[in-house]
Design a protein around this motif. Structure first.
Motif, short mmCIF file in Angstrom:
data_model
loop_
_atom_site.label_atom_id
_atom_site.label_comp_id
_atom_site.label_asym_id
_atom_site.label_seq_id
_atom_site.Cartn_x
_atom_site.Cartn_y
_atom_site.Cartn_z
N LEU A 337 -9.86 32.15 -30.57
CA LEU A 337 -10.36 31.60 -29.29
C LEU A 337 -9.84 30.47 -29.69
O LEU A 337 -9.68 29.69 -28.83
CB LEU A 337 -12.34 31.38 -28.05
N ARG A 338 -10.23 29.67 -30.46
CA ARG A 338 -9.98 28.32 -30.50
C ARG A 338 -8.52 27.85 -30.61
O ARG A 338 -7.69 27.28 -29.92
CB ARG A 338 -10.99 27.28 -31.78
N LEU A 339 -8.00 28.89 -31.84
CA LEU A 339 -6.58 28.90 -32.07
C LEU A 339 -4.99 29.18 -30.84
O LEU A 339 -4.41 28.91 -30.54
CB LEU A 339 -6.00 29.72 -32.99
N ARG A 340 -5.86 30.27 -30.21
CA ARG A 340 -5.49 30.03 -29.01
C ARG A 340 -5.48 29.46 -27.76
O ARG A 340 -4.48 29.25 -27.20
CB ARG A 340 -6.08 32.32 -28.18
N GLU A 341 -5.97 28.54 -27.88
CA GLU A 341 -6.42 27.72 -27.02
C GLU A 341 -5.47 27.00 -27.13
O GLU A 341 -4.61 26.22 -26.18
CB GLU A 341 -7.67 27.30 -26.25
N ALA A 342 -5.63 26.54 -28.34
CA ALA A 342 -4.85 25.38 -28.69
C ALA A 342 -2.92 25.81 -28.73
O ALA A 342 -2.68 24.78 -27.85
CB ALA A 342 -4.82 25.10 -30.48
N LEU A 343 -2.61 26.94 -28.89
CA LEU A 343 -1.65 27.36 -28.29
C LEU A 343 -1.24 27.45 -27.37
O LEU A 343 0.14 26.83 -26.93
CB LEU A 343 -0.92 28.46 -29.24
N LEU A 344 -1.78 27.52 -26.85
CA LEU A 344 -1.54 27.87 -24.82
C LEU A 344 -1.52 26.86 -24.48
O LEU A 344 -0.81 25.90 -23.65
CB LEU A 344 -2.52 28.67 -23.82
N GLY A 345 -2.33 25.62 -24.46
CA GLY A 345 -2.58 24.36 -24.42
C GLY A 345 -1.28 23.74 -24.78
O GLY A 345 -0.88 22.93 -23.90
N LEU A 346 -1.28 23.88 -25.71
CA LEU A 346 0.73 23.37 -26.27
C LEU A 346 1.82 23.90 -24.96
O LEU A 346 2.23 23.17 -24.66
CB LEU A 346 0.78 23.63 -27.62
N GLN A 347 1.76 25.20 -24.96
CA GLN A 347 2.80 25.45 -23.89
C GLN A 347 2.83 25.47 -22.46
O GLN A 347 3.29 25.05 -21.87
CB GLN A 347 2.70 26.94 -24.35
N ARG A 348 1.45 25.47 -22.03
CA ARG A 348 1.60 24.31 -20.78
C ARG A 348 1.76 23.47 -20.67
O ARG A 348 0.41 22.47 -19.77
CB ARG A 348 -0.01 25.02 -19.51
N GLY A 349 1.97 22.42 -21.73
CA GLY A 349 2.13 21.27 -21.63
C GLY A 349 0.56 20.44 -21.78
O GLY A 349 0.82 19.21 -21.18
N VAL A 350 -0.69 20.55 -21.71
CA VAL A 350 -1.52 20.03 -21.45
C VAL A 350 -2.34 19.23 -22.31
O VAL A 350 -3.04 18.30 -22.94
CB VAL A 350 -2.91 20.64 -20.95
N THR A 351 -1.75 19.91 -24.02
CA THR A 351 -2.09 19.36 -25.21
C THR A 351 -0.51 18.51 -25.78
O THR A 351 0.17 18.85 -25.81
CB THR A 351 -2.23 19.76 -26.35
N GLU A 352 -0.44 17.14 -26.72
CA GLU A 352 0.52 16.74 -27.16
C GLU A 352 1.15 17.78 -27.61
O GLU A 352 1.12 18.24 -29.13
CB GLU A 352 0.52 16.24 -27.79
N ASP A 353 2.82 18.02 -27.99
CA ASP A 353 3.49 18.54 -28.92
C ASP A 353 3.47 17.33 -29.98
O ASP A 353 5.22 17.07 -29.89
CB ASP A 353 4.63 19.04 -27.53
N LYS A 354 3.34 17.61 -30.94
CA LYS A 354 3.41 16.58 -32.19
C LYS A 354 4.98 17.21 -33.47
O LYS A 354 5.46 16.57 -33.70
CB LYS A 354 1.79 16.85 -33.27
#
Ligand SMILES: *Cc1c(COP(=O)(O)O)cnc(C)c1O
Length: 362
Positions: A337-354
């Motif tokens: 679940l953590r990996l899924r949320e992290a990847l979706l967060g990136l794709q949806r632009g809510v976490t930093e695109d390092k």
């Protein structure tokens, strides 16, 4: 030979906004298509030409068209996401462009220049931007680039003409009502790919060969198939349209690329995302016997499948011809679940695109 620019010939009759919005409210997967498509032709001696954005619609083919007989075809799949500021961004399209060329090379087809692949995506997304679902949910616009041998005649040889096409389909949340672990059938009688074969090319034939084992899985009450290596039938390879990963506490292992495994972009991204989150993430060998034993001992804590369409899918149960076992308590595991949320967060632009993975339009 120069790279052509895409000529825009938009539809005079796009779908009315109210009808489009009704579709976007419940898009499903691969059922509805946007107003336009891109077509680009290649011919020996002429190269890439006739690049157009045109209204979405049927194409007409001579009955002797090569692809209908010998299956020379490749495809890609990637998603565009609405960002918090209302803009539209694609996830790692350069990786798809590169893989499309690799697939073309293996299938003895013309290689589409990567900048033309990206230009086609940009043109279609700009024209059909209203088809990208709103920010906030898991919905996205699924892009399907593909190419096939369009030469006519029954002679067996690499075709001297190809047609590249790009279509787009709004895609709903893969798991309506939350992420649910799936049950996997281990295919012991059929293999997906062999060393030296086409397993690492994204070609329709690999999917055609997977339909019988998939039906076998369904007959055993399973959702998906996992394949073993063709030679020893002991090593876990992948799940036919998704890669697979094993979670041992804080260590994540995914089968190493052997030539018969498709190099998933989600797989590659998750290896990086997992490391960013502090996990150990590595490529290695997991045998069916190890899988069975480690599940029984409890060393193996979670297993998941990953790919563009379903992102990250927890695997809850496994069935073989002779036995079966489970991971965890039937709910998705915390690492999955953590990996899924992290990847979706990136794709949806809510976490930093390092890693510079998001490709913004315009
Ligand atoms: C497309 C595909 C995947 C997943 O690749 P992604 O780039 O992550 O979508 C995995 N296995 C096969 C056989 C595929 O065709």
């Amino acid at each position: 030979m120069t790279t052509p620019t895409i000529e825009l010939k938009p539809s005079a009759h796009p779908l009315p906004a109210a009808e489009r919005e009704a579709i976007l409210a419940n898009p499903g997967f691969g059922r509805h298509f946007t107003d336009h498509m891109v077509t680009i032709r290649w011919a020996e001696g002429r190269g890439w030409h006739d690049a157009q954005l045109v209204p979405y619609g049927p194409i007409s083919l001579d009955p002797s068209t090569h692809v209908l007989h010998y299956g020379q075809e490749i495809f890609e799949g990637l998603k565009a996401y609405r960002q918090p500021d209302g803009s539209v961004a694609l996830f790692r399209p350069e990786a798809n462009a590169r893989r499309f060329r690799n697939s073309a090379r293996r299938m003895a087809m013309a290689e589409l220049p990567e900048e033309l692949f990206i230009a086609a995506l940009d043109a279609l997304l700009t024209q059909d931007a209203d088809w990208v679902p709103p920010h906030g949910g898991e919905e996205s616009l699924y892009l399907r680039p593909f190419m096939f041998a369009s030469e006519t005649g029954l002679g067996v040889h690499p075709a001297n003409e190809y047609l590249f096409m790009l279509i787009a389909s709004p895609s709903g949340a893969y798991f309506a009502g939350g992420v649910k672990p799936v049950t996997i059938w281990v295919s012991e009688d059929h293999v997906r790919a062999v060393p030296g074969g086409t397993g690492d090319a994204k070609t329709g034939g690999n999917y055609a060969a997977s339909l019988l084992p998939q039906a076998e899985a369904a007959a055993h009450g399973c959702d998906q198939v996992v394949y073993l290596d063709a030679v020893t039938r002991t090593k876990v390879e992948e799940s036919g349209s998704m890669n697979i990963a094993f979670v041992y506490g804080d260590r994540i292992v995914t089968p190493e690329l052997t030539g018969s495994i498709l190099e998933g972009i989600t797989r590659d991204s998750l290896l990086q995302v997992a490391r960013d989150l502090g996990y150990t993430a590595e490529e290695g060998v997991v045998t069916l016997q190890q899988w069975r034993e480690d599940a029984a001992s409890g060393a193996l804590t979670e297993v998941f499948a990953c790919g563009t369409a379903a992102v990250v899918t927890p695997i809850g149960h496994v069935k073989t011809k002779s036995d079966g076992w489970s991971h965890g308590d039937g709910t998705p595991g915390p690492v999955t679940l953590r990996l899924r949320e992290a990847l979706l967060g990136l794709q949806r632009g809510v976490t930093e695109d390092k890693h510079g993975w998001m490709h913004k339009l315009g």
